[in-house]
Enzyme design. Sequence first.
Site, mmCIF file in Angstrom:
data_model
loop_
_atom_site.group_PDB
_atom_site.id
_atom_site.type_symbol
_atom_site.label_atom_id
_atom_site.label_comp_id
_atom_site.label_asym_id
_atom_site.label_seq_id
_atom_site.Cartn_x
_atom_site.Cartn_y
_atom_site.Cartn_z
ATOM 1 N N ARG A 1 9.824 60.966 57.993
ATOM 2 C CA ARG A 1 8.455 61.451 57.727
ATOM 3 C C ARG A 1 8.049 62.525 58.745
ATOM 4 O O ARG A 1 8.372 62.418 59.923
ATOM 5 C CB ARG A 1 7.480 60.259 57.735
ATOM 6 C CG ARG A 1 7.756 59.341 56.545
ATOM 7 C CD ARG A 1 6.888 58.117 56.557
ATOM 8 N NE ARG A 1 5.493 58.402 56.307
ATOM 9 C CZ ARG A 1 4.529 57.484 56.370
ATOM 10 N NH1 ARG A 1 4.843 56.231 56.673
ATOM 11 N NH2 ARG A 1 3.286 57.808 56.126
ATOM 12 N N ASP B 1 -3.647 55.806 48.994
ATOM 13 C CA ASP B 1 -2.689 54.698 48.971
ATOM 14 C C ASP B 1 -2.807 53.857 47.696
ATOM 15 O O ASP B 1 -1.980 52.967 47.461
ATOM 16 C CB ASP B 1 -2.870 53.815 50.215
ATOM 17 C CG ASP B 1 -2.615 54.608 51.490
ATOM 18 O OD1 ASP B 1 -1.871 55.612 51.428
ATOM 19 O OD2 ASP B 1 -3.181 54.242 52.545
#
Length: 425
Positions: free
Chosen positions: A120, A313
Amino acid sequence: MKLKGQRGVLRGKLCVPGDKSISHRSVILGSLAKGTTIITNFLNGEDCLATIAAFRAMGIEIEQDNQVVTITGKGIEELKEPLEPINLGNSGTTARLLLGVLAGLPFHSTLYGDNSLTKRPMDRITDPLRTMGAKIDGRAKGKYLPLAVRGQQLTGITYHPPVKSAQVKSGVLLAGLLAEGTTTVVEKTKTRDHTENMLQAFGAKVDVQGLTVKIKGKQSLKGTSIQVPGDISSAAFFIGAAAMVPGSKITIEHVGLNPTRTGILDVVKAMGAKLSIVETSTIGGEKVGTITVEYSELKGITIAGDVIPRMIDELPIAALLATQAKGETVIKDAEELRFKETDRIATVANVLTKLGAHINPTEDGMVIKGVTPLTGTNVESYGDHRIGMMIAIASLVCQQEVILENPDAINVSYPGFFEDLNKLV
Ligand code: SPQ
């Protein structure tokens, strides 16, 4: 793990575990503060435990008894150089917020994470920190973990993040707390504001004007009590389930209703579910309340623009809902999904396609056609907690059994997820 298809309606009341974002921040600020901080309803999930371990490695005394965490803070100057590299596990929040803190502390530290976190991007936070004077190096010129930090005296900056990210905003603000002068972050779109709220609960002055947040450096924090509300991102899976399984009606109590997080409620309502939201209190600047959701026929909608950071999310569960909604659902402006625990545009599309959905991934989102009956098969969580929970909820409307590979990924944010699901079904 075997998940029986079409297990029936969801009914009853539930409190979901504490908010992950707020739990992380309470440990970080409690560790920087002087005095005792007591955190209740702390999320005892793997990500937040990584944050506790990081501060213990810097000499902070942190006691944990399940959901109650007590931190004996001695102030920023008492943090010690960690003896060993710090393992962040799977937690992007720990990585980016901690980098902001470590950049301004007078010692060396090294950070690493699991296979997913190692992929990431960290340059989104190391770039502004370097502008403040930070010395951070690592793989690909410091873009990826492992990263080594040599703490420096930082100087405040004005930063316009090119990405819509609460982690970037928070990392820069935490560095700003340790820096000389004032640090200003100007966002393009408002992202979750728990850091700003909690800094104030710990006695710091933070000036918030619309999309601009300012913090003066060298302020000291005072230990306090933090009551963590239930995590709306966890509640979203059951809200989605009740909205899509005919005959369902559930109530979730003591859940966080911070407006920077409630995009999923707007979307579920716009899709046609019956929803009632009652605010019961505000604790530490965070709204808390009760959500009741009842099944109703759903219709496809467009999910785009400012609502995206307010439900980033929750997009996997929204995509699943869209498979059970009449017509087309378009998700746009969600390119950030590609930088999560997995590339969530790709993994959501792969998993739902395998289950029989009509879903086309796009550069910045996806297009889903419903209503589609889903079938049972073997599917992977890809080590991503939110994909694992989406699959478990999908199984409720699958015509056959679903076999979920790697269900343990869910422990990152929701240990006890299956017990809670079983209580409701
Ligand atoms: O901590 P991590 O791994 O980045 O967790 C996720 C998640 O799904 O739980 C994202 F993958 O939540 C992030 C969220 O997407 C938590 C977060 C925070 O606490 O500040 C902010 C969001 O990330 P970002 O990149 O938009 O700042």
